[in-house]
Structure formats: structure tokens, C-alpha cells
Write an enzyme that holds these catalytic residues in place. Structure first.
Site, short mmCIF file in Angstrom:
data_model
loop_
_atom_site.label_atom_id
_atom_site.label_comp_id
_atom_site.label_asym_id
_atom_site.label_seq_id
_atom_site.Cartn_x
_atom_site.Cartn_y
_atom_site.Cartn_z
N ILE A 249 2.39 78.73 4.88
CA ILE A 249 3.49 78.75 5.87
C ILE A 249 3.20 77.89 7.09
CG2 ILE A 249 4.72 80.92 5.36
CD1 ILE A 249 2.83 82.19 7.54
N LYS B 266 0.95 90.78 15.58
CA LYS B 266 2.31 91.26 15.21
C LYS B 266 3.16 91.41 16.47
CE LYS B 266 2.09 91.62 10.73
NZ LYS B 266 2.93 90.79 9.87
N SER C 283 4.87 96.05 12.07
CA SER C 283 3.99 97.14 11.66
C SER C 283 3.92 98.24 12.70
CB SER C 283 2.58 96.56 11.46
OG SER C 283 1.65 97.60 11.26
N TYR D 51 -5.13 92.17 14.92
CA TYR D 51 -4.03 92.18 13.96
C TYR D 51 -2.75 92.68 14.64
CZ TYR D 51 -0.98 93.96 10.29
OH TYR D 51 0.12 94.25 9.51
N ILE E 43 3.91 94.11 -0.96
CA ILE E 43 5.27 94.52 -0.58
C ILE E 43 6.28 93.46 -1.02
CG2 ILE E 43 6.74 95.27 1.33
CD1 ILE E 43 4.08 95.93 2.87
P1 NAD Z 1 -0.31 91.13 0.98
O1 NAD Z 1 -1.57 90.52 1.47
O2 NAD Z 1 -0.30 91.77 -0.35
O3 NAD Z 1 0.86 90.04 1.04
C1 NAD Z 1 0.86 88.96 1.93
C2 NAD Z 1 1.13 87.71 1.10
O4 NAD Z 1 1.12 86.59 1.99
C3 NAD Z 1 0.06 87.46 0.04
O5 NAD Z 1 0.68 87.15 -1.18
C4 NAD Z 1 -0.72 86.26 0.58
O6 NAD Z 1 -1.26 85.47 -0.46
C5 NAD Z 1 0.36 85.54 1.38
N1 NAD Z 1 -0.15 84.70 2.44
C6 NAD Z 1 -1.12 84.98 3.34
N2 NAD Z 1 -1.30 83.94 4.17
C7 NAD Z 1 -0.41 82.98 3.81
C8 NAD Z 1 -0.11 81.69 4.28
N3 NAD Z 1 -0.78 81.15 5.32
N4 NAD Z 1 0.86 80.98 3.67
C9 NAD Z 1 1.53 81.49 2.63
N5 NAD Z 1 1.28 82.72 2.11
C10 NAD Z 1 0.33 83.47 2.71
O7 NAD Z 1 0.17 92.17 2.10
P2 NAD Z 1 1.36 93.21 2.08
O8 NAD Z 1 0.76 94.56 2.15
O9 NAD Z 1 2.33 92.89 1.01
O10 NAD Z 1 1.97 92.92 3.52
C11 NAD Z 1 3.07 92.04 3.70
C12 NAD Z 1 3.39 91.96 5.17
O11 NAD Z 1 3.65 93.26 5.69
C13 NAD Z 1 2.25 91.38 6.03
O12 NAD Z 1 2.81 90.55 7.02
C14 NAD Z 1 1.62 92.61 6.65
O13 NAD Z 1 1.03 92.32 7.91
C15 NAD Z 1 2.84 93.51 6.83
N6 NAD Z 1 2.49 94.94 6.85
C16 NAD Z 1 1.75 95.46 5.84
C17 NAD Z 1 1.40 96.80 5.87
C18 NAD Z 1 0.53 97.38 4.80
O14 NAD Z 1 -0.11 98.41 5.07
N7 NAD Z 1 0.49 96.85 3.58
C19 NAD Z 1 1.84 97.61 6.93
C20 NAD Z 1 2.61 97.03 7.94
C21 NAD Z 1 2.93 95.68 7.89
C1 WQD Z 2 -5.17 106.26 6.42
C2 WQD Z 2 -5.99 107.52 6.73
C3 WQD Z 2 -8.14 107.03 7.69
C4 WQD Z 2 -9.83 105.07 4.16
C5 WQD Z 2 -3.66 100.71 8.21
C6 WQD Z 2 -3.55 99.69 9.31
C7 WQD Z 2 -2.15 99.56 9.77
C8 WQD Z 2 -1.18 99.32 8.61
C9 WQD Z 2 -1.39 100.28 7.49
C10 WQD Z 2 -0.69 96.98 8.37
C11 WQD Z 2 -6.72 107.46 8.07
C12 WQD Z 2 -8.30 107.68 6.33
C13 WQD Z 2 -9.00 105.72 5.05
C14 WQD Z 2 -10.97 105.75 3.64
C15 WQD Z 2 -10.32 107.69 4.93
N1 WQD Z 2 -1.34 98.03 8.04
N2 WQD Z 2 -9.23 107.00 5.41
N3 WQD Z 2 -11.16 107.05 4.06
O1 WQD Z 2 -5.44 103.08 9.24
O2 WQD Z 2 -3.29 104.41 9.00
O3 WQD Z 2 -3.24 101.97 8.72
O4 WQD Z 2 -2.78 100.33 7.14
O5 WQD Z 2 0.09 96.79 9.24
O6 WQD Z 2 -2.14 98.51 10.68
O7 WQD Z 2 -4.38 100.11 10.39
O8 WQD Z 2 -4.30 103.32 6.97
O9 WQD Z 2 -5.04 103.75 4.68
O10 WQD Z 2 -6.68 102.73 6.31
O11 WQD Z 2 -6.00 105.11 6.60
O12 WQD Z 2 -10.54 108.85 5.26
O13 WQD Z 2 -11.77 105.21 2.87
O14 WQD Z 2 -7.02 107.63 5.74
O15 WQD Z 2 -9.12 107.47 8.59
O16 WQD Z 2 -6.72 108.76 8.60
P1 WQD Z 2 -4.15 103.25 8.59
P2 WQD Z 2 -5.54 103.65 6.07
#
Ligand code: NAD
Ligand code: WQD
Length: 355
Positions: free
Chosen positions: A67, A165, A137, A161, A13
Site C-alpha cells: 500500500i 491507529k 481498533s 500500534y 478479517i
Molecule cells: P492480518 O495481518 O491477517 O491482515 C492484514 C493484511 O494486510 C495481511 O494480509 C497482510 O499481508 C497485509 N499487509 C500488511 N502490510 C501490508 C502492506 N504494506 N501492503 C499491502 N498489504 C499489507 O490482520 P487482521 O487481523 O486481518 O487485521 C486487519 C486489520 O484490522 C488491521 O489493520 C488490524 O490492525 C485491524 N485490527 C485487527 C484486530 C485483530 O485483533 N485481528 C483488532 C482490531 C483491528
Molecule cells: C486476551 C486476553 C490476555 C494470550 C489484542 C490487541 C488489540 C487488538 C486485539 C488489534 C487477555 C489473555 C492472552 C495468552 C492469556 N488487536 N491471554 N494468555 O490483548 O485483548 O487485544 O488483540 O487491534 O490491540 O492488544 O487480546 O488475545 O492478546 O488477550 O492469558 O497466551 O487473554 O492477558 O486478558 P488483547 P489477546
């Protein structure tokens, strides 16, 4: 235009958001330890933003660091001040995000996500930098009682996790309450971020076997995995498979720009908003849409439910529309087309060989 620190800016992201912020004219310092990303992502962002060698050193600086390392943070804030261009705001992406891993390694999750945020806040406060956008999240809502989910829904995470958050949101509430005239804080609760930049040059690059649906489906489409396991076909949903609110990562990136514009324009305050589309798609909807976008078949088998899953999680996105003037613009078809553009051009992500 502001000078911003982007923690975790090389991640999925973060990299897309860096591009949107550069295009909006901001100057960025990225701090990342690359524990879950590659510096190549930042090179690609720089190319996509059209930066040349001289503008890149001014507009997009990359720092490798953790961080939790307060000395490093201190040096970043101090040297920015000494250059006469202090850091005015922070977008805090850095953290760990895998639910299953958090159950096995809660200490690491609390350390990076909570202690890391604490050390960032401490340094920001010491330097008088009090504008923060935090990656929260929808995982905070746990197994929701009401769908679409409004921000007023109870915070009831069901894994470490999610607890980490929730703890950071709590910490931010306390910090804000201590100096409400100083802080500008946005907690952005993302739903399911997926897709990639339409160029196919930056995208999601998970290490090892993906836990999440989208990267798994993409890897089946490209032939890296034989088939998808669909976790549960007896959910109380129209086709029996789990329903989620998938949000295109470029919409999400634009949501960060909107949140930042809002914080800079308004008086000090703390806002908490959902970033989602408000539209639910089932696992089988995703499989069909990805097949159509990729013209590849995606074999799947129906298996048992995955522990800890909810049947349906969909955002009520109205607050973000009202307060930030932001809403999603891209469809599930766009998500799949752009996700496929990334996956097909980079079968092994940023690595040349399969990890
Ligand atoms: P990502 O793992 O691709 O990005 C996180 C980045 O943080 C990575 O580049 C990693 O190398 C860096 N990082 C991790 N630990 C670190 C540390 N101690 N010091 C410095 N850098 C560090 O994940 P993302 O999907 O881009 O997610 C970004 C943020 O959004 C995260 O905080 C995640 O919890 C939150 N988030 C993600 C999702 C999702 O599904 N992708 C959903 C909700 C919230
Ligand atoms: C989506 C749907 C699974 C994999 C997760 C984290 C959440 C947030 C986003 C960070 C569900 C189904 C999945 C597979 C499947 N991250 N599935 N086969 O669980 O909604 O959210 O990512 O904050 O905290 O929990 O996302 O992509 O894992 O699942 O059928 O191999 O796909 O059961 O219905 P989820 P997901």
C-alpha cells in the site's frame, strides 16, 4: 453493486469480509503484499463464493503489492477507470497489528500503518474515490475508565500500534473536514476478532508463536503447544482472569457490509463505531468453551499479568445497532466450534508444514 478495493484482503478479517462482500454481489480488487497472509486464502474465498474461472477474473482480482507503493495504487485506480468500472469504495485492512512488535519496531508500524494509509488516501482523493471503511481498533481506548466502552471514551492508546491507529483516525478527521461534502468514512473500532468461517476452510493463520489468546488456545487443543499460560489470575474480574469482548469474524465481516451499505445510502459523512458484542468472556471462560467445542483438554498454568493488559474491555455496541442496524449474532460457543473446524482441518494453517 459496487467495485471495491480491499487492501489486506488476504488477511484474517479481510478474507472473511471478501467472502461476505462477494456474496452480497460486489466486485473486488484485493491488494496485499502477503507479509502476513497467503494467496491461498483468496483461492479458498473464491471457491466458497462459488466463482468459476471466468467469473473469478471479473469478480475477485488479486494484486500483489504494498500500500505504500503509490505507483502501484495509481495503476490500479487508473486501469479500473480505463476498464469503465472505476473503484467506488475502499475497505482498508492492510497494516501491522502486533502490539509487542510495535514497541520494538515503532518506525515500521508508523511507516506501514500511517504512511500506508496516507498514500492510499492521496491516491483515492486524486481519483475522486472518497468512500472508505477503515480498520480501527478498540486498542485506541488504552486502559479504559468506563466499561462497556462507548465511542465517546477518550482516545488514549498505550503502545505504538495504538498510536498508529489513532494517527490514522486523526488523518481521516482532517481529510474529512477539508471536504465534508465529498467524503464518506467509517472508522470501525473492532474489539477482539476471533473464530473462522463455519466451513473451516478459511481462518486465522498467525506466523510463529501466537500472541493472542484464541490462536494460542486452538494450537494447544491441536497439540502444537503444550499448554496455555494465563496472564494474571488476580484481576478484579469474577474469576480473576482478564475479560474481553470476543467477536466472531463472520459477525465482524457482516459489520463491514453494513457499514458500506450505510455509507453508500447516506449523505457524505464520517462515522466512528465500535464493533463488538457487548458481552465479556474471561480467559477461563474461553478455555472451557474451547474444550467443549473441541472435546480436547487444554492444559493451562496461571502466571503473572502481561504488561499493558487491561482487566476488562467490553464494547458498548449500541451505536452500531442504531446507525448500521448491525449487531453480533454468534455466541462464544459458535466462535469455538467454527475456530476448531478451521484449526482441526488445517493444523498448520494455509501451510502444509508447521512454520
Ligand atoms: P492480518 O495481518 O491477517 O491482515 C492484514 C493484511 O494486510 C495481511 O494480509 C497482510 O499481508 C497485509 N499487509 C500488511 N502490510 C501490508 C502492506 N504494506 N501492503 C499491502 N498489504 C499489507 O490482520 P487482521 O487481523 O486481518 O487485521 C486487519 C486489520 O484490522 C488491521 O489493520 C488490524 O490492525 C485491524 N485490527 C485487527 C484486530 C485483530 O485483533 N485481528 C483488532 C482490531 C483491528
Ligand atoms: C486476551 C486476553 C490476555 C494470550 C489484542 C490487541 C488489540 C487488538 C486485539 C488489534 C487477555 C489473555 C492472552 C495468552 C492469556 N488487536 N491471554 N494468555 O490483548 O485483548 O487485544 O488483540 O487491534 O490491540 O492488544 O487480546 O488475545 O492478546 O488477550 O492469558 O497466551 O487473554 O492477558 O486478558 P488483547 P489477546
Amino acid at each position: 453493486m459496487a467495485r471495491l478495493l480491499i487492501t489486506g484482503g488476504a488477511g484474517f478479517i479481510g478474507s472473511h469480509t471478501c467472502l461476505v462482500l462477494l456474496e452480497a454481489g460486489h466486485n473486488l480488487l484485493v491488494l496485499d503484499d502477503f507479509s502476513n497472509s497467503s494467496p491461498i486464502a483468496i483461492d479458498k474465498v473464491s471457491e466458497l463464493a462459488g466463482l468459476d474461472a471466468s467469473s473469478a477474473s471479473e469478480r475477485l482480482q488479486l494484486h500483489r503489492g504494498d500500500i505504500r507503493n503509490q505507483d502501484h495504487l495509481e495503476r490500479l485506480f487508473t486501469s479500473a477507470k480505463e476498464q469503465g468500472r472505476p473503484i467506488e469504495g475502499v475497505i482498508h485492512f492492510a497494516g501491522l497489528k502486533a502490539v509487542g512488535e510495535s514497541v520494538r519496531e515503532p518506525l515500521r508500524y508508523w511507516d506501514v500503518n500511517v504512511c500506508g494509509s496516507w498514500s492510499l488516501l492521496k491516491t483515492m482523493d486524486a481519483h475522486g474515490c472518497r468512500t472508505l471503511v477503515f480498520s480501527s481498533s478498540a486498542t485506541l481506548y488504552g486502559l479504559p475508565d468506563l466499561v462497556p466502552i462507548p465511542e465517546s471514551a477518550p482516545v488514549q492508546p498505550i503502545n505504538p500500534y495504538g498510536h498508529s491507529k489513532a494517527a490514522v483516525e486523526r488523518l481521516l478527521a482532517d481529510v474529512f473536514a477539508s471536504a465534508p461534502d465529498a467524503w464518506r468514512i467509517a472508522n470501525l473500532r473492532y474489539f477482539n476478532p476471533v473464530g473462522a468461517h463455519p466451513s473451516g476452510r478459511i481462518g486465522e493463520d498467525p506466523l510463529g508463536i501466537p500472541n493472542n489468546l484464541f490462536p494460542f488456545v486452538s494450537q494447544v487443543a491441536i497439540g502444537r503447544r503444550p499448554r496455555l499460560q494465563v496472564f494474571g489470575s488476580d484481576w478484579p474480574t469474577p474469576d480473576g482472569t482478564g475479560v474481553r469482548d470476543y467477536i466472531h469474524v463472520m459477525d465482524l465481516a457482516e459489520g463491514h457490509r453494513a457499514a458500506l451499505d450505510y455509507l453508500f445510502a447516506e449523505d457524505s459523512q464520517k462515522i466512528t463505531v465500535n464493533l463488538g458484542s457487548g458481552i465479556g468472556a474471561s480467559v477461563l471462560d474461553v478455555v472451557k468453551a474451547f474444550q467443549a467445542a473441541s472435546c480436547r483438554s487444554i492444559p493451562y498454568e496461571l502466571v503473572a499479568r502481561r504488561a499493558g493488559d487491561a482487566a476488562i474491555t467490553v464494547a458498548d455496541p449500541s451505536l452500531a445497532a442504531q446507525r448500521l442496524g448491525w449487531r453480533t449474532r454468534r455466541s462464544l460457543a459458535d466462535i469455538c466450534l467454527d475456530g476448531w473446524a478451521w484449526q482441526s482441518a488445517n493444523p498448520n494453517g494455509y501451510r502444509k508444514k508447521e512454520a
